[in-house]
Design a protein around this motif. Sequence first.
Motif, short mmCIF file in Angstrom:
data_model
loop_
_atom_site.label_atom_id
_atom_site.label_comp_id
_atom_site.label_asym_id
_atom_site.label_seq_id
_atom_site.Cartn_x
_atom_site.Cartn_y
_atom_site.Cartn_z
N THR A 1 5.19 8.29 8.64
CA THR A 1 5.78 7.39 7.65
C THR A 1 7.02 8.04 7.04
OG1 THR A 1 3.60 6.49 7.16
CG2 THR A 1 5.34 6.08 5.54
N PHE B 1 8.60 -0.13 6.54
CA PHE B 1 8.26 0.54 5.28
C PHE B 1 9.20 0.15 4.16
CE2 PHE B 1 7.13 3.58 8.74
CZ PHE B 1 5.75 3.44 8.64
N GLY C 1 -2.97 10.81 9.40
CA GLY C 1 -2.96 9.80 8.35
C GLY C 1 -2.37 10.27 7.03
N SER C 2 -1.79 11.46 7.02
CA SER C 2 -1.24 12.02 5.77
C SER C 2 0.06 11.34 5.35
CB SER C 2 -0.91 13.50 5.94
OG SER C 2 -2.06 14.21 6.25
N LYS D 1 0.85 -1.20 0.00
CA LYS D 1 0.00 0.00 0.00
C LYS D 1 0.89 1.25 0.00
CE LYS D 1 -2.56 2.34 3.57
NZ LYS D 1 -3.06 2.15 4.92
N PRO E 1 -3.17 16.75 8.08
CA PRO E 1 -4.15 15.98 8.84
C PRO E 1 -3.60 14.60 9.21
CG PRO E 1 -4.98 16.54 6.62
CD PRO E 1 -3.61 17.09 6.72
N1 LIG Z 1 2.40 0.13 10.49
C1 LIG Z 1 1.43 0.46 9.61
N2 LIG Z 1 0.68 -0.52 9.07
C2 LIG Z 1 -0.28 -0.21 8.17
N3 LIG Z 1 -0.58 1.03 7.78
C3 LIG Z 1 0.13 2.04 8.30
C4 LIG Z 1 1.19 1.81 9.24
N4 LIG Z 1 1.72 2.99 9.59
C5 LIG Z 1 1.02 3.91 8.89
N5 LIG Z 1 0.08 3.35 8.13
C6 LIG Z 1 -0.88 4.05 7.27
O1 LIG Z 1 -0.19 5.02 6.53
C7 LIG Z 1 -0.92 6.22 6.49
C8 LIG Z 1 -0.07 7.34 7.05
O2 LIG Z 1 0.11 7.17 8.45
P1 LIG Z 1 1.11 8.06 9.28
O3 LIG Z 1 2.37 8.15 8.54
O4 LIG Z 1 1.15 7.55 10.66
O5 LIG Z 1 0.36 9.46 9.23
P2 LIG Z 1 0.50 10.75 10.15
O6 LIG Z 1 1.74 10.64 10.93
O7 LIG Z 1 0.53 11.86 9.16
O8 LIG Z 1 -0.71 10.80 11.01
C9 LIG Z 1 -2.21 6.00 7.25
O9 LIG Z 1 -3.23 5.69 6.34
C10 LIG Z 1 -1.90 4.80 8.10
O10 LIG Z 1 -3.05 4.06 8.31
#
Ligand SMILES: Nc1ncnc2c1ncn2[C@@H]1O[C@H](COP(=O)(O)OP(=O)(O)O)[C@@H](O)[C@H]1O
Lengths: 255, 448
Positions: free
Chosen positions: A46, A57, A41-42, A18, A39
Amino acid sequence: MSEELLKVKDLHAGIDGKEILRGVNLTIRPGEVHAIMGPNGSGKSTFSGVLAGDPRFTVTSGSAFLGDTDLLALSPEDRSHEGLFLSFQYPVEIPGVTMVNFMRAAVNAKRKYLGEAPMSAADFLKLMRQKRAVVELDNKLASRSVNEGFSGGEKKRNEIFQMAVLEPKLSILDETDSGLDIDALRIVAGGVNRLRNQNNATIVITHYQRLLDYIKPDFVHILYKGRIVHSGGPELALELEEKGYDWIKQEVDGE
Amino acid sequence: MKLTQALGQYLELYRASKCSTTGALARLNRLAADAMPAAIENYKANATEPYETRLAAMFAPDYGVNINRVDIPADIAASFRCGVPQLNSLLVVVANDIFHATDSLSKNMPEGMQVKSLRDDLPEEAAAYLFESIKPAYPEVLANSLMAHDGVYIHVDRGIDIEKPVQIVNIFSSPVAMLTPRRVLIVAEENSRVRVLLCDHTQNSDVQHLNSQVVQIVAKAGAQVELYDIEESGAATNRVNTVFADIHKDARLVLNSNFLHGGVSRNEFIVNLEGDGADANLSGLGICADKQMLDTRVTLRHNCRHGNSRQIFKNALYDEARGFFGGKIIVEEGAEHTDAAQTNRNIIVSEKARMQTSPQLEIYCDEVKCSHGATTGQLDERAMFYMQTRGIPADEARRMLTQAFMADVVDNISFEVLRQRLHILVEKRLSGAAGSCETCATSCRGAN
Ligand SMILES: Nc1ncnc2c1ncn2[C@@H]1O[C@H](COP(=O)(O)OP(=O)(O)O)[C@@H](O)[C@H]1O
Ligand SMILES: [Mg+2]
């Protein structure tokens, strides 16, 4: 030496097939503070995780250089030795590993990487004392397990303490302000400011203007759906504070 | 190979050779010889136990037996130093299967205590305890009893508290494959206290050894017996170790067993809480790498009221190492107010390592508190990454986390010198210092 401290080009990364980061570009020069907002989930965490080498990742394309060093080719520990530091949004608890052993291992690993002998016990204690003072961290935490049973504020101060010890070139503070009361926030921000100089740089990831009142950014970026969709000066953060993210979402999603 | 063949070869050898023992040991040999055929006939390996540590496999190789009581050169025996220095112990060296008293023992024997060879004249009671080990359910103990021609006898008089620990250093030294039967009998009279430390070392680490060991512990009313065991032998040294402990009224047993290096090691602890208020604290850790294997079995039987038992066993498995834990708690009818807890936790560090665990509870009584738990997992990946982002290399992070995982077993040891030393031994073992006995962390050899 290149002028840029960090140069990220068209970075794509994801997890389990994904895609989360969908082409991030960012250039940071020595002495600068960049805020990344956006926002939930951006992809902010990551992005910081990918730079630090989080094995969860997978980078699918693009590049990230710290100075002349290709970050993506290095192990997380070597990225640290090269001068990258990540203050975790959720610092990890490590039962059974004391803070003092943890820090000694970290300090001596870096010295070894640089070809230096391990630090003497006396020098190490002195270093700990000095750096603790940066964030007014209690000495008692030294004998405790890393982050175990620390309050939210202690965990975040502990992150900045580690940053103070490791003296990175580039620090990424991932929501270091979340869960802090105003006193703790002031201490943490004060610590970060004391560690700033002409040669290092900071990325501050935050939702709120609050922290940016203390750590003044030179640039503000908005990350949304895995891309930096807007960049500007400090006024952009104020605008977000006023108007929220809806206009950004509309702008991007509406197209 | 079938058990009949594996053990039968030793029975034939016994029958064909002239017995070197007299007195209680000769009687023990004979009782075992008589009991063996039927025991072998009726024996069934448990369906869940791994093949490598089944008796038929462990006794299958054609080991030599030291029938003629050939001793190893004394200077070799003397060159061994155990990994627990400054212990100021009462030291016994068992070279293969031969008892050697040291000066530290003969000159410092405390009042009210005996530490001697099982070949010496034994009181009838001690002989009777030896004979009690002849149980058809344990062919491995019979095999040991059949061949035993020496061993260590420790006796503490009533009310005597022995501060100095007894240290038994087991040394293997043989140019050819050898089976070494070892015996230890510890009898603590009422309200006495004694601590015993056992450690295993190998001189020729490329030669196959089988350490067949039987330890018997009797803690009479109010007594306290502590037995610590550090296995640090060569990769070709296998072991079949059986510990029987009978704990009487208000008596206390501490059993701590540590596998740092060796080959295939099978350890069975059979603990009976026989008197009201009896207490047992069992613990152990295993650090297994390469093709090492650690098999730990516990049968803890509560046969009294207000009995208390605690067990914690932890293993870290690297490379192609394998682990097995079979823990059984039996609470007999009438064992009211029993309080029993058992924990087994394992970390699989390498993909190819394996762990199998099979805890069992058999409870025939109400009014009891009984808990058990077993987990097998990997090192915390989040913690690994966190440490790496601080510059700690993956290998070192792994070592620190494994050490942290083991820490509570070591911290639990009240015997302070040993506790401190074991922390260091575990750390050294995890940093890969002990690849074989020659390079092992304890530098028990040569160092003086
Ligand atoms: N370990 C993980 N497993 C699956 N999906 C993840 C994981 N970490 C982040 N995501 C997905 O990646 C996207 C970005 O998350 P994240 O980087 O934590 O965003 P933010 O820090 O901006 O809130 C989100 O849709 C989240 O659900
Ligand atoms: Mg985040």
